[in-house]
Write a protein that holds these residues in place. Sequence first.
Motif, PDB file in Angstrom:
ATOM      1  N   ALA A  55       0.831  -1.207   0.000  1.00 26.72           N
ATOM      2  CA  ALA A  55       0.000   0.000   0.000  1.00 26.72           C
ATOM      3  C   ALA A  55       0.864   1.254   0.000  1.00 26.72           C
ATOM      4  N   GLY A  56       1.981   1.192   0.733  1.00 23.05           N
ATOM      5  CA  GLY A  56       2.884   2.328   0.753  1.00 23.05           C
ATOM      6  C   GLY A  56       3.444   2.622  -0.627  1.00 23.05           C
ATOM      7  N   GLU A  58       2.035   1.873  -3.494  1.00 23.48           N
ATOM      8  CA  GLU A  58       0.939   2.424  -4.293  1.00 23.48           C
ATOM      9  C   GLU A  58       0.782   3.913  -4.023  1.00 23.48           C
ATOM     10  N   ARG A  59       0.839   4.279  -2.756  1.00 21.93           N
ATOM     11  CA  ARG A  59       0.602   5.675  -2.385  1.00 21.93           C
ATOM     12  C   ARG A  59       1.742   6.575  -2.820  1.00 21.93           C
ATOM     13  N   GLU A  62       1.577   7.501  -6.496  1.00 26.53           N
ATOM     14  CA  GLU A  62       0.646   8.602  -6.758  1.00 26.53           C
ATOM     15  C   GLU A  62       1.206   9.930  -6.245  1.00 26.53           C
ATOM     16  N   ASP A  63       1.879   9.882  -5.094  1.00 22.82           N
ATOM     17  CA  ASP A  63       2.350  11.119  -4.470  1.00 22.82           C
ATOM     18  C   ASP A  63       3.471  11.795  -5.256  1.00 22.82           C
ATOM     19  N   THR A 117      -5.306  -4.385   0.569  1.00 19.29           N
ATOM     20  CA  THR A 117      -5.729  -3.006   0.816  1.00 19.29           C
ATOM     21  C   THR A 117      -6.795  -2.912   1.907  1.00 19.29           C
ATOM     22  N   GLU A 127      -1.523   5.634   8.648  1.00 17.35           N
ATOM     23  CA  GLU A 127      -2.321   6.552   7.834  1.00 17.35           C
ATOM     24  C   GLU A 127      -1.846   7.987   8.011  1.00 17.35           C
ATOM     25  N   PHE A 130       1.355   8.632   5.829  1.00 18.10           N
ATOM     26  CA  PHE A 130       1.139   8.711   4.389  1.00 18.10           C
ATOM     27  C   PHE A 130       0.171   9.826   4.004  1.00 18.10           C
ATOM     28  N   ASP A 131      -0.814  10.112   4.860  1.00 17.15           N
ATOM     29  CA  ASP A 131      -1.692  11.256   4.582  1.00 17.15           C
ATOM     30  C   ASP A 131      -0.900  12.558   4.628  1.00 17.15           C
ATOM     31  N   GLU A 134       1.241  12.816   1.469  1.00 18.70           N
ATOM     32  CA  GLU A 134       0.401  13.181   0.324  1.00 18.70           C
ATOM     33  C   GLU A 134       0.079  14.672   0.335  1.00 18.70           C
ATOM     34  N   TYR A 156       8.835  12.812   1.897  1.00 20.11           N
ATOM     35  CA  TYR A 156       8.885  11.660   0.988  1.00 20.11           C
ATOM     36  C   TYR A 156      10.241  10.957   1.019  1.00 20.11           C
TER      37      TYR A 156
END
Length: 286
Positions: A55-56, A58-59, A62-63, A117, A127, A130-131, A134, A156
């Motif tokens: 998941a990290g 994936e994020r 996108e970031d 997920t 969360e 990563f939030d 983002e 990042y």
Amino acid sequence: MQDGERDMAARYFRHAVDSDWSPFDIDFAADRDTLADLGRRQFAQLRAAVAMFGAGEERVTEDLRPLATTVDGGTDQWFVASHIYEEAKHAAFFDRYWNTAVQPVEAERGLGPTSPTADKWFSDPYETVFDSTEAAMNALLERDTPRRRAEAFAHYHLTVEGVLGQTGFHAIEATFGPDTAGPSLPGLVDGFAAVRGDEARHVGYGLTRLVDLLESGAVDLSTVEATVSELADPVDAVVSEMGWKGVPGPDSDALLTVARRQRRRRLEQLAERDTDGGSVTGCTSR
């Protein structure tokens, strides 16, 4: 941009091209056998670790998009494009591991198939990390300033990749690697080694760009230190969850020591190079 800076991005890009690997070439047959023999609690923890990494990845894929739209042209764009490609490749590796190694063992154990997920794998501190990352990256799209770039790189590259990611790599490799006393997961360890090699370039690039901002005088080191400090507690909470129970490997206290050492080392690298005018090209993951 100076010639030396442009060369740094070009060197990292060339290294990425020369070091390319495929997540679809790694054999997971031996891993399935090992996973089938793990205790219930250890199997659950291993799945949580793989899910968090997947998941990290994936994020962070996108970031990176805001950085791709705001980064200076030329070879920096080349490198960031390779950076995005590699993060997507990492996500594909963890997705394939789940589908090829984890789910077949779930079926053998009579468990319903789970999703990597699913909310149950992710804690509130996870969360938060990563939030926050983002938000820091998306802030570049609202207004691209030196301070916001520094905060984005500190989130990042310095923290998520340079502290949390590197500690996670150590947790897996020191537990399931060939030179450990624990169960062997050669496919997972091989994939982690390849991912770790990519992340070393990413961290090196991010730290070099942070040094550029510090040397320009547009950003003070205290800005970076404040960002890293804000993330320290949630990152350490996630690291504490990685401590292995019931298999030989680093426990929570040992992993916290690794994370804090990584955090201190990253800041020391910036402080030293901000003072002497050096660069962080060639930065390694260890």
